[in-house]
Design a protein around this motif. Structure first.
Motif: not given
Length: 96
Positions: A52-79
């Motif tokens: 991927v070229d971009e990682v989804e981030c929260w616009p307010e904080t710039g922290f990572v919003k969600k990541l896909q693990r190697r087993d294709n499940t997703f991790y969602y993170y707070n602002r």
């Protein structure tokens, strides 16, 4: 905002030269914490593995919003910050 990581990404399959542990919390440490929770070294490795070229981030904080693990499940993170002070020393900071 273009991170240092994006500049490094131009070279394919890059490996870190060294690693040290985080001592104090910062925005960068927060994002590294999130990548490492999902099973990656950092943004560089995530982008290589997931192609991927971009990682989804929260616009307010710039922290990572969600990541896909190697087993294709997703991790969602707070602002807000998720890496507690007691976990900061577990975060590995890689130098390229």
């Amino acid at each position: 905002k273009m991170s240092k990581v994006s500049e490094v990404m131009t070279k394919a399959d890059i490996k870190p030269k060294s690693m040290h542990r985080a001592k104090i919390w910062s925005d960068d440490v927060e994002n590294l914490y999130r990548f490492q929770q999902a099973g990656y070294r950092d943004e560089v490795e995530y982008k290589q593995v997931k192609q991927v070229d971009e990682v989804e981030c929260w616009p307010e904080t710039g922290f990572v919003k969600k990541l896909q693990r190697r087993d294709n499940t997703f991790y969602y993170y707070n602002r807000q910050r998720e890496c507690e002070d007691k976990d900061v020393h577990k975060v590995k900071v890689y130098v390229y």
